[in-house]
Design a protein around this motif. Structure first.
Motif, PDB file in Angstrom:
ATOM      1  N   TYR A 133       0.889  -1.160   0.000  1.00 38.95           N
ATOM      2  CA  TYR A 133       0.000   0.000   0.000  1.00 38.95           C
ATOM      3  C   TYR A 133       0.923   1.205   0.000  1.00 38.95           C
ATOM      4  O   TYR A 133       1.567   1.504   0.993  1.00 38.95           O
ATOM      5  N   LEU A 134       1.015   1.892  -1.138  1.00 41.94           N
ATOM      6  CA  LEU A 134       2.059   2.886  -1.352  1.00 41.94           C
ATOM      7  C   LEU A 134       1.838   4.183  -0.585  1.00 41.94           C
ATOM      8  O   LEU A 134       2.768   4.734   0.001  1.00 41.94           O
ATOM      9  N   ASN A 135       0.633   4.707  -0.620  1.00 42.77           N
ATOM     10  CA  ASN A 135       0.352   6.004  -0.027  1.00 42.77           C
ATOM     11  C   ASN A 135      -1.146   6.239  -0.029  1.00 42.77           C
ATOM     12  O   ASN A 135      -1.893   5.540  -0.718  1.00 42.77           O
ATOM     13  N   LEU A 136      -1.564   7.235   0.741  1.00 42.36           N
ATOM     14  CA  LEU A 136      -2.987   7.577   0.820  1.00 42.36           C
ATOM     15  C   LEU A 136      -3.144   9.073   0.639  1.00 42.36           C
ATOM     16  O   LEU A 136      -2.517   9.866   1.343  1.00 42.36           O
ATOM     17  N   SER A 137      -3.975   9.461  -0.313  1.00 41.17           N
ATOM     18  CA  SER A 137      -4.350  10.853  -0.473  1.00 41.17           C
ATOM     19  C   SER A 137      -5.764  10.897  -1.033  1.00 41.17           C
ATOM     20  O   SER A 137      -6.285   9.899  -1.525  1.00 41.17           O
ATOM     21  N   GLU A 138      -6.356  12.054  -0.970  1.00 42.91           N
ATOM     22  CA  GLU A 138      -7.751  12.205  -1.369  1.00 42.91           C
ATOM     23  C   GLU A 138      -7.924  11.917  -2.854  1.00 42.91           C
ATOM     24  O   GLU A 138      -7.271  12.517  -3.698  1.00 42.91           O
ATOM     25  N   ASP A 139      -8.820  10.989  -3.165  1.00 43.96           N
ATOM     26  CA  ASP A 139      -9.124  10.643  -4.549  1.00 43.96           C
ATOM     27  C   ASP A 139     -10.459   9.908  -4.560  1.00 43.96           C
ATOM     28  O   ASP A 139     -10.837   9.259  -3.580  1.00 43.96           O
ATOM     29  N   HIS A 140     -11.183  10.009  -5.644  1.00 37.00           N
ATOM     30  CA  HIS A 140     -12.458   9.296  -5.809  1.00 37.00           C
ATOM     31  C   HIS A 140     -13.439   9.601  -4.678  1.00 37.00           C
ATOM     32  O   HIS A 140     -14.232   8.744  -4.292  1.00 37.00           O
ATOM     33  N   VAL A 182       3.524  -4.841   2.978  1.00 40.34           N
ATOM     34  CA  VAL A 182       4.529  -3.789   2.834  1.00 40.34           C
ATOM     35  C   VAL A 182       3.810  -2.443   2.907  1.00 40.34           C
ATOM     36  O   VAL A 182       2.875  -2.197   2.142  1.00 40.34           O
ATOM     37  N   PHE A 183       4.243  -1.580   3.831  1.00 41.52           N
ATOM     38  CA  PHE A 183       3.609  -0.275   3.958  1.00 41.52           C
ATOM     39  C   PHE A 183       4.652   0.832   3.900  1.00 41.52           C
ATOM     40  O   PHE A 183       5.859   0.582   3.939  1.00 41.52           O
ATOM     41  N   ASP A 241       4.141   7.375   5.541  1.00 38.24           N
ATOM     42  CA  ASP A 241       2.695   7.615   5.418  1.00 38.24           C
ATOM     43  C   ASP A 241       1.999   6.515   6.221  1.00 38.24           C
ATOM     44  O   ASP A 241       1.548   5.514   5.668  1.00 38.24           O
ATOM     45  N   MET A 242       1.936   6.695   7.536  1.00 39.15           N
ATOM     46  CA  MET A 242       1.513   5.616   8.431  1.00 39.15           C
ATOM     47  C   MET A 242       0.053   5.220   8.244  1.00 39.15           C
ATOM     48  O   MET A 242      -0.390   4.201   8.775  1.00 39.15           O
ATOM     49  N   ALA A 243      -0.699   5.999   7.474  1.00 38.97           N
ATOM     50  CA  ALA A 243      -2.067   5.590   7.155  1.00 38.97           C
ATOM     51  C   ALA A 243      -2.089   4.315   6.324  1.00 38.97           C
ATOM     52  O   ALA A 243      -3.129   3.664   6.204  1.00 38.97           O
ATOM     53  N   THR A 244      -0.936   3.934   5.773  1.00 35.65           N
ATOM     54  CA  THR A 244      -0.856   2.721   4.947  1.00 35.65           C
ATOM     55  C   THR A 244      -0.521   1.477   5.755  1.00 35.65           C
ATOM     56  O   THR A 244      -0.490   0.371   5.199  1.00 35.65           O
TER      57      THR A 244
END
Length: 445
Positions: A180-187, A213-214, A218-221
């Motif tokens: 899970y590479l990263n989290l940002s606002e989308d969709h 694997v995180f 970006d600890m949200a992952t």
């Protein structure tokens, strides 16, 4: 048939490449299976490629078909919250996606990638690492080939890019490793529960993974799962970086592998992508020397910070794959430029808040050319900004304003569907415009 015992009546929702791959896969499993297709478009792509035995309902829903089905296979583009699917689900009909069918059929190792940004780059990079090591690898999913079509070639390893939409209908995908590479606002238009609901869909990638694997930057992952875990990031832990005589190296648990400046991909975000790819490659048993050779050679995908024209001192960069805010932020991060950046932004913003771009743009010599459905949202973000209707107008105006030392970059931070079939078509249009307009640089000076 493997994983589909007792299933005789299947309704496929949505045609196109994915829908056709589902139909052909099901017919390979059971040529006599009762398959029907529903597509709410009047003339769906691929309708002329359906076998005669498969019934097609166009332009509307057919609830009788849905409620009589043993299984519904829904396209990723169809939200599970769609009332017709909700009605079928409440009636007890199983709803899956093509990746779930893949999961029930595949018998070789699989690694998978999700995240808001960088998925395609990491997926392709792991595929290149496997090829460099001489492995017969299939690369697809949300990129390139439909997952089910790849099964025909009987690869020894599969590398899948998975979107949140695909993961929503996937429940049994067993993976050697998942990232899970990263989290940002989308969709956000698809997820009324906001970022939390969007991330929960992506977290499904870890449910049956041997290794999670995180991104430790970006600890949200980081998942809350009872499985082996590792991480990547810009410190010296796990898959990270070490400094040797003033030079930064990619490293695993402090062991230096190769200098970071020898990676062929450009940009700080691609250092992180390379570390994530290394973690997956190790889990898949790919030789590290081969992985490092691939990192030195692989220059990336089209439409991702791609230099397409360098003429009259002006560089034209196609970053059409930047379909959300974070992608554009990544493209701008660390951008070094002597002249002015002429930045083309806009399209379908999918409900995002673009105000986070303002402080980044404030540090740059930039002119914004805002086009498309949500162009007005970008106008306040920079001191120099103009609104036009189309990408053609935006690019033409940028060419007239630019001079030697400048860069014209398409990095829209938006989806393309208000004006183009997809981001590739948008990027191709920009490349064609760059070629057509390159000799008109500076006409307004």
């Amino acid at each position: 048939m493997k994983g589909l015992g007792g299933v005789n009546k299947v309704v496929v929702i949505g045609l196109g490449m994915t829908g056709l791959s589902v139909v052909h896969h099901l017919l390979r499993l059971s040529p006599s299976m009762d398959i029907k297709v529903i597509d709410t478009r009047d003339t769906p792509p691929g309708h002329d490629q359906l076998p005669d035995s498969v019934a097609l309902c166009c332009g509307q829903w057919n609830m009788d078909w849905l409620l009589a089905a043993d299984m519904i296979v829904a396209s990723p583009g169809i939200a599970l919250a769609t009332p017709e699917l909700q009605t079928a689900a409440h009636a007890g009909v199983e709803i899956v996606g093509d990746i779930e069918l893949f999961a029930r059929a595949v018998d070789k190792p699989v690694v998978a990638i999700t995240g808001s940004n960088g998925k395609s780059t990491v997926t392709s990079l792991v595929g290149e690492m496997a090829k460099e090591a001489g492995i017969n690898v299939g690369v697809g999913g949300n990129i390139g080939f439909a997952a089910l079509d790849m099964l025909i070639n009987q690869h020894d390893l599969y590398v899948l890019e998975l979107s949140s939409f695909q993961l929503e209908t996937t429940s049994s995908l067993a993976l050697k490793a998942a990232v899970y590479l990263n989290l940002s606002e989308d969709h956000m238009d698809r997820y009324p529960g906001g970022l939390r609901q969007y991330s929960e869909a992506k977290m499904r990638i870890f449910h049956h993974a041997e290794l999670a694997v995180f991104n430790r930057d970006d600890m949200a992952t980081q998942p809350d799962v009872n499985t082996a875990m590792t991480s990547f990031g810009f410190d010296d832990r796990a898959y990270g970086l070490v400094r040797i005589e003033g030079r930064e190296w990619l490293a695993v648990n402090g062991e230096a592998l190769m200098p970071a400046d020898e990676i062929a991909l450009v940009g700080r975000h691609n250092v992180a992508n390379s570390l994530a790819a290394l973690a997956l490659a190790d889990a898949a048993g790919i030789d590290r020397a081969a992985s490092c050779r691939a990192l030195r050679r692989y220059q990336g995908l089209s439409h991702r910070c791609q230099l397409v024209v360098n003429h009259a001192g002006v560089r034209w960069v196609n970053d059409s794959k930047a379909t959300n805010l974070a992608s554009t932020q990544a493209a701008l991060s660390g951008l070094s430029l002597d002249g002015t950046l002429h930045l083309l932004v806009g399209g379908d913003g999918k409900g995002a808040d673009f105000s986070e771009l303002a402080p980044i743009l404030a540090e740059m010599n930039v002119r914004l050319y805002c086009y498309g459905r949500d162009r007005e949202a970008f106008l306040p973000l920079a001191a120099q900004s103009v609104a036009v209707d189309t990408l053609v107008e935006a690019t033409t105006l940028a060419a007239q304003q630019a001079r030697a030392g400048d860069m014209i970059m398409l990095s829209p931070a938006c989806a393309s569907l208000d004006q183009f079939a997809n981001f590739m078509a948008r990027g191709d249009a920009f490349v064609a415009l760059a070629e057509a307009l390159k000799d008109r640089i500076g006409e307004m000076h």
